[in-house]
Design an enzyme around this catalytic site. Sequence first.
Site, PDB file in Angstrom:
ATOM      1  N   ASP A   1       2.061  81.690  68.211  1.00 55.77           N
ATOM      2  CA  ASP A   1       1.534  81.543  69.794  1.00 55.77           C
ATOM      3  C   ASP A   1       0.961  82.832  69.850  1.00 55.77           C
ATOM      4  O   ASP A   1       1.802  83.984  70.356  1.00 55.77           O
ATOM      5  CB  ASP A   1       2.036  79.968  69.991  1.00 55.77           C
ATOM      6  N   ILE A   2      -0.175  82.562  70.656  1.00 55.71           N
ATOM      7  CA  ILE A   2      -0.850  84.026  70.967  1.00 55.71           C
ATOM      8  C   ILE A   2      -0.880  83.903  72.156  1.00 55.71           C
ATOM      9  O   ILE A   2      -0.360  84.948  73.280  1.00 55.71           O
ATOM     10  CB  ILE A   2      -2.592  83.649  71.102  1.00 55.71           C
TER      11      ILE A   2
ATOM     12  N   ASN B   1       2.084  68.122  71.180  1.00 55.94           N
ATOM     13  CA  ASN B   1       1.181  67.272  72.383  1.00 55.94           C
ATOM     14  C   ASN B   1       0.287  66.917  71.627  1.00 55.94           C
ATOM     15  O   ASN B   1      -0.833  67.106  70.527  1.00 55.94           O
ATOM     16  CB  ASN B   1       0.761  68.597  73.007  1.00 55.94           C
TER      17      ASN B   1
ATOM     18  N   GLU C   1      -4.465  70.247  73.417  1.00 53.38           N
ATOM     19  CA  GLU C   1      -5.624  72.128  73.663  1.00 53.38           C
ATOM     20  C   GLU C   1      -6.600  71.505  72.481  1.00 53.38           C
ATOM     21  O   GLU C   1      -7.379  71.731  72.296  1.00 53.38           O
ATOM     22  CB  GLU C   1      -4.884  73.007  74.190  1.00 53.38           C
ATOM     23  N   VAL C   2      -5.421  72.503  71.365  1.00 52.14           N
ATOM     24  CA  VAL C   2      -6.063  72.049  70.216  1.00 52.14           C
ATOM     25  C   VAL C   2      -5.951  71.304  69.484  1.00 52.14           C
ATOM     26  O   VAL C   2      -5.232  70.880  68.680  1.00 52.14           O
ATOM     27  CB  VAL C   2      -5.393  73.046  69.566  1.00 52.14           C
TER      28      VAL C   2
ATOM     29  N   HIS D   1      -0.422  70.128  65.575  1.00 50.88           N
ATOM     30  CA  HIS D   1       0.813  71.530  65.066  1.00 50.88           C
ATOM     31  C   HIS D   1       1.788  71.518  65.979  1.00 50.88           C
ATOM     32  O   HIS D   1       2.121  70.797  67.084  1.00 50.88           O
ATOM     33  CB  HIS D   1      -0.358  72.942  66.165  1.00 50.88           C
TER      34      HIS D   1
ATOM     35  N   HIS E   1       5.130  72.847  67.991  1.00 51.14           N
ATOM     36  CA  HIS E   1       5.604  74.221  68.581  1.00 51.14           C
ATOM     37  C   HIS E   1       6.710  74.068  68.202  1.00 51.14           C
ATOM     38  O   HIS E   1       7.670  73.142  68.370  1.00 51.14           O
ATOM     39  CB  HIS E   1       4.770  73.945  70.255  1.00 51.14           C
TER      40      HIS E   1
HETATM   41  P1  5GP Z   1      -1.802  72.253  72.789  1.00 49.25           P
HETATM   42  O1  5GP Z   1      -1.955  72.415  74.191  1.00 49.25           O
HETATM   43  O2  5GP Z   1      -2.364  72.287  71.795  1.00 49.25           O
HETATM   44  O3  5GP Z   1      -0.422  71.522  72.190  1.00 49.25           O
HETATM   45  O4  5GP Z   1      -0.807  73.980  72.236  1.00 49.25           O
HETATM   46  C1  5GP Z   1      -1.999  74.886  71.884  1.00 49.25           C
HETATM   47  C2  5GP Z   1      -1.728  76.220  71.884  1.00 49.25           C
HETATM   48  O5  5GP Z   1      -2.431  76.471  70.738  1.00 49.25           O
HETATM   49  C3  5GP Z   1      -0.841  76.736  72.826  1.00 49.25           C
HETATM   50  O6  5GP Z   1      -0.004  77.110  73.133  1.00 49.25           O
HETATM   51  C4  5GP Z   1      -1.877  78.093  72.817  1.00 49.25           C
HETATM   52  O7  5GP Z   1      -1.835  79.817  73.968  1.00 49.25           O
HETATM   53  C5  5GP Z   1      -2.525  78.662  71.879  1.00 49.25           C
HETATM   54  N1  5GP Z   1      -3.684  79.529  71.333  1.00 49.25           N
HETATM   55  C6  5GP Z   1      -4.482  78.706  71.219  1.00 49.25           C
HETATM   56  N2  5GP Z   1      -6.026  79.542  71.460  1.00 49.25           N
HETATM   57  C7  5GP Z   1      -5.089  80.605  69.810  1.00 49.25           C
HETATM   58  C8  5GP Z   1      -5.408  81.271  69.506  1.00 49.25           C
HETATM   59  O8  5GP Z   1      -6.208  81.666  68.898  1.00 49.25           O
HETATM   60  N3  5GP Z   1      -4.328  82.005  68.524  1.00 49.25           N
HETATM   61  C9  5GP Z   1      -3.485  82.011  68.261  1.00 49.25           C
HETATM   62  N4  5GP Z   1      -1.945  81.659  67.840  1.00 49.25           N
HETATM   63  N5  5GP Z   1      -3.020  80.227  69.683  1.00 49.25           N
HETATM   64  C10 5GP Z   1      -3.781  80.292  69.878  1.00 49.25           C
END
Ligand code: 5GP
Length: 126
Positions: free
Chosen positions: A35-36, A96, A104-105, A109, A111
Amino acid sequence: MSYTYDDQNIFAKILRGEIPNKTVIDSEHTLAFEDISPQAPVHVLVIPKGPYVTYDHFAAEATADEIVDFHRVVARVCETFDVRSDTGKGCRFISNAGEHGVQEVPHYHLHIMGGRWLGRMLEKED
Ligand code: 5GP
């Protein structure tokens, strides 16, 4: 109703090689990468290579090969980062989904977070 996949999401771009990532495991149907913005010493994201929006989408429509491959990669990540729940101190798996899940994405995915005590799963609402 059906799930609508947006192929311009960040993880689709990572899968196409348009955005760099720190790959942990790259298998036939699955990619695991760091994760970034890590929220724990270990914070790895595991994604299917297929166009699935959420866990429920993946669970409903992925092939058996994709589902098995995904979960074997999860196990290999736990082994790699020593967060297995038998030989290590365990970890948390979170996915999520959608609006209430605050996703968010929009590419499924999982985690995998560990390396420290993570507290309760959710804070209670006041
Ligand atoms: P969500 O809120 O969708 O469950 O989590 C999205 C995750 O993707 C977040 O933890 C965020 O830090 C990670 N993320 C967002 N953009 C990038 C990226 O460009 N590269 C990587 N490696 N992780 C990302």
